[in-house]
Design an enzyme around this catalytic site. Structure first.
Site, PDB file in Angstrom:
ATOM      1  CG  ASN A 159     103.914  33.001  78.138  1.00  0.00           C
ATOM      2  OD1 ASN A 159     104.175  32.210  79.054  1.00  0.00           O
ATOM      3  ND2 ASN A 159     104.975  33.717  76.738  1.00  0.00           N
ATOM      4  NE  ARG A 167     108.973  25.031  74.823  1.00  0.00           N
ATOM      5  CZ  ARG A 167     108.594  25.888  74.299  1.00  0.00           C
ATOM      6  NH1 ARG A 167     107.622  25.791  73.306  1.00  0.00           N
ATOM      7  NH2 ARG A 167     109.224  27.285  74.290  1.00  0.00           N
ATOM      8  CE  LYS A 182     108.101  30.932  91.771  1.00  0.00           C
ATOM      9  NZ  LYS A 182     108.040  31.504  90.432  1.00  0.00           N
ATOM     10  CD  GLU A 262     111.746  30.483  74.897  1.00  0.00           C
ATOM     11  OE1 GLU A 262     111.917  31.675  74.688  1.00  0.00           O
ATOM     12  OE2 GLU A 262     110.195  29.110  75.674  1.00  0.00           O
ATOM     13  CG  LEU A 263     117.129  34.176  77.659  1.00  0.00           C
ATOM     14  CD1 LEU A 263     118.550  33.810  78.021  1.00  0.00           C
ATOM     15  CD2 LEU A 263     116.327  33.551  79.242  1.00  0.00           C
ATOM     16  NE  ARG A 290     100.576  29.748  70.142  1.00  0.00           N
ATOM     17  CZ  ARG A 290     101.372  28.804  70.336  1.00  0.00           C
ATOM     18  NH1 ARG A 290     102.794  30.092  69.791  1.00  0.00           N
ATOM     19  NH2 ARG A 290     102.078  28.225  70.779  1.00  0.00           N
ATOM     20  CB  CYS A 296     108.934  34.658  73.584  1.00  0.00           C
ATOM     21  SG  CYS A 296     108.673  33.000  73.888  1.00  0.00           S
ATOM     22  CD  GLU A 393     109.903  39.699  74.217  1.00  0.00           C
ATOM     23  OE1 GLU A 393     110.354  39.441  75.258  1.00  0.00           O
ATOM     24  OE2 GLU A 393     109.241  38.920  73.613  1.00  0.00           O
ATOM     25  CD  GLU A 470     112.587  24.064  76.233  1.00  0.00           C
ATOM     26  OE1 GLU A 470     111.435  25.203  76.484  1.00  0.00           O
ATOM     27  OE2 GLU A 470     112.501  23.915  78.242  1.00  0.00           O
TER      28      GLU A 470
HETATM   29  C1  SIN Z   1     107.097  31.404  74.694  1.00  0.00           C
HETATM   30  O1  SIN Z   1     106.093  31.979  74.943  1.00  0.00           O
HETATM   31  O2  SIN Z   1     108.085  31.094  75.556  1.00  0.00           O
HETATM   32  C2  SIN Z   1     106.498  30.263  73.861  1.00  0.00           C
HETATM   33  C3  SIN Z   1     105.597  29.899  72.573  1.00  0.00           C
HETATM   34  C4  SIN Z   1     105.247  28.890  72.175  1.00  0.00           C
HETATM   35  O3  SIN Z   1     106.062  27.544  72.197  1.00  0.00           O
HETATM   36  O4  SIN Z   1     105.356  28.937  71.103  1.00  0.00           O
END
Ligand code: SIN
Length: 487
Positions: A159, A167, A182, A262-263, A290, A296, A393, A470
């Site tokens: 995404n 990052r 990957k 980061e899930l 966005r 996420c 989600e 992160e």
């Molecule tokens: C994400 O959707 O994994 C990250 C979104 C962000 O960094 O703002």
């Protein structure tokens, strides 16, 4: 979409190992498509386990020299990468839009956001904090050094094809780790383009090119499987679903691998009775729309005090109706496509289930009749909190509104999920803000803001939303270990 020739001619479609792009060992490729048209853009090398192990060998061989490289040298490399990415914003944004679908203005913003991680960690690369002190017993001194953890596997989502790799790779390189990347199967092109910028900078400076390796693949498991069981790998950083993250954690157990996860999220967007409703609507559009809701940190549930619910929902509906759905490269588009057909089908299914369950459609709830994977911006109210549009989600342009009567009820609703990545709250009451910061289960809280993401801040969640952070100082900690020296 047609990519500018300056980009099309320079997108690497192979596997990067030790400074050279090459085809997959199997000779296989997979197709990367434009979600705004469904047309194929490029065929990309489909890496397998042999390629992955070759990449790890390159990363392990490069690691000792890279770890020993002066922090200032690592910092200057990252700064140069930041400058190049920034200078090529238009080209990279075109690539982000082509493979991911987001409107060009959002892609430009993503390039700036991704580049900012590289700039931030260029600045952090020379700021390792250790510790020196006299032991409490007075018998000796203690020295704590910070040292790069080792070769890292970075698995990125589709995404944010530049920001997510930036990052991870920037703090890893700043800390002195070498990496195997990957990239996401659906959007590997931008990652390859940025990796080539880093490769070229390393080569120009006579630094070890095995520091960065990239293995695209249509089968994530054929890359992660052999690498996670190889003791040369010392770090895994993953962004993606909780389901996959949990499987990766299990697979990391045998080698006791350091992991950052980061899930998934299920962000509540709380609008209290004292909120500035205009500001809340502006923030809601930003937090929800966005990347067409495919983040996420997207607001997933709009929890609104009953006394302002109609005012907020009506204004949100007007704002959604002004959005322009279209191909990301088209002038004026503000909402692009979803990433693939399965995403549209899932969003449609969850919305239909909500409507069957009593929700009222204020706008949207339909698939626009055009090629590509589109779904109309949708506002639902009278939504029961036990429906999937609330409990899962959605990852699409859908805003379901649920009402509450008290702050306690709002917090209970916000916390009624296994996730805890981000929450948003609109209120003018600073005492309430502090209570929310203590009581909402979340790694991040946006107060009167629809966007929290910032390269200098610790991004990450609690509960099933992940482990580690992160961005900011914390982001580099993930790639460092402590060595305690008793003197
Ligand atoms: C994400 O959707 O994994 C990250 C979104 C962000 O960094 O703002």
């Amino acid at each position: 979409m047609t990519l500018p020739p300056t980009v099309a001619a320079h997108v690497p479609t192979g596997i990067l190992i030790d400074g050279a792009w090459r085809p997959a060992g199997s000779g296989r490729t997979f197709s990367v498509n434009d979600p705004g048209t469904t047309e194929s853009l490029f065929d990309v090398a489909d890496g397998g386990s042999e390629d992955a192990l070759d990449a790890l060998t390159a990363a392990s061989d490069a690691f000792p020299q890279w770890r020993a490289t002066a922090p200032r040298v690592r910092s200057e490399l990252l700064r140069a990468v930041f400058e190049t990415i920034t200078a090529r914003t238009e080209d990279i944004a075109a690539l982000v839009t082509a493979e991911g679908g987001k409107p060009l203005a959002e892609s430009r913003a993503e390039v700036a956001y991704g580049a900012d991680y590289i700039r931030w960690y260029a600045e952090q690369a020379v700021r390792f904090e250790g510790l020196a002190r006299r032991a409490p017993s007075g018998a000796n001194h203690q020295l704590v050094l910070r040292r790069a953890v080792g070769p890292a596997l970075l698995i990125t989502p589709w995404n944010f094809p530049i920001a997510m790799i930036a990052r991870k790779v920037a703090p890893a390189l700043a800390a002195g780790c070498s990496v195997v990347i990957k990239p996401a199967q659906l959007t590997p092109l931008t990652t390859a383009y940025v990796a080539e910028i880093i490769r070229a900078e390393l080569a120009d400076r006579g630094l070890p090119t095995g520091v960065i390796n990239v293995v695209p693949s249509a089968s994530a498991r054929s890359i992660s499987g052999p690498l996670l069981s190889d003791p040369r790998l010392r770090k895994l950083s993953f962004t993606g679903s909780t389901e996959v993250g949990s499987a990766l954690l299990k697979a990391s157990a045998d080698t006791v691998l350091r992991t950052s996860m980061e899930l998934g999220g299920n962000a509540p967007f709380l609008v209290f009775e004292d909120a500035d409703i205009d500001a809340a609507v502006t923030g809601a559009v930003q937090a929800k729309m966005r990347n067409a809701g495919q983040t996420c940190v997207a607001a997933n549930r709009f929890l609104v005090h009953a006394s302002v619910a109609e005012e907020f929902t009506a204004a949100l509906t007007v704002a959604f109706d002004k959005l322009v759905v279209g191909h990301g490269a088209d002038e004026g588009t503000t909402v692009g496509p979803l990433i693939e057909q399965a995403a549209v089908d899932r969003v449609d299914e969850v919305v239909s289930e909500a409507v069957d369950g009593g929700a009222r459609v204020r706008t949207g709830a339909e698939r626009p009749d055009r090629p590509g994977y589109f779904y109309a911006p949708t506002v639902l109210d009278r939504v029961s909190p036990d429906l999937r549009v609330i409990t899962e989600e959605t990852f699409g342009p859908v805003a379901p509104v649920v009402t509450f009567g008290s702050e306690e009820e709002a917090v209970a609703l916000a916390n009624s999920t296994p996730f805890g990545l981000v929450a948003y709250a609109y209120t003018r009451d600073i005492a309430r803000v502090l209570r929310l910061a203590e009581s909402v289960d979340t790694g991040m809280l946006g107060v009167n803001r629809g966007l929290v993401s910032d390269a200098s801040a610790p991004f990450g969640g609690v509960k099933s939303s992940g482990l580690g952070r992160e961005g900011g100082e914390a982001g580099m900690e993930e790639y460092l270990e402590s060595v305690y020296v008793a003197i």
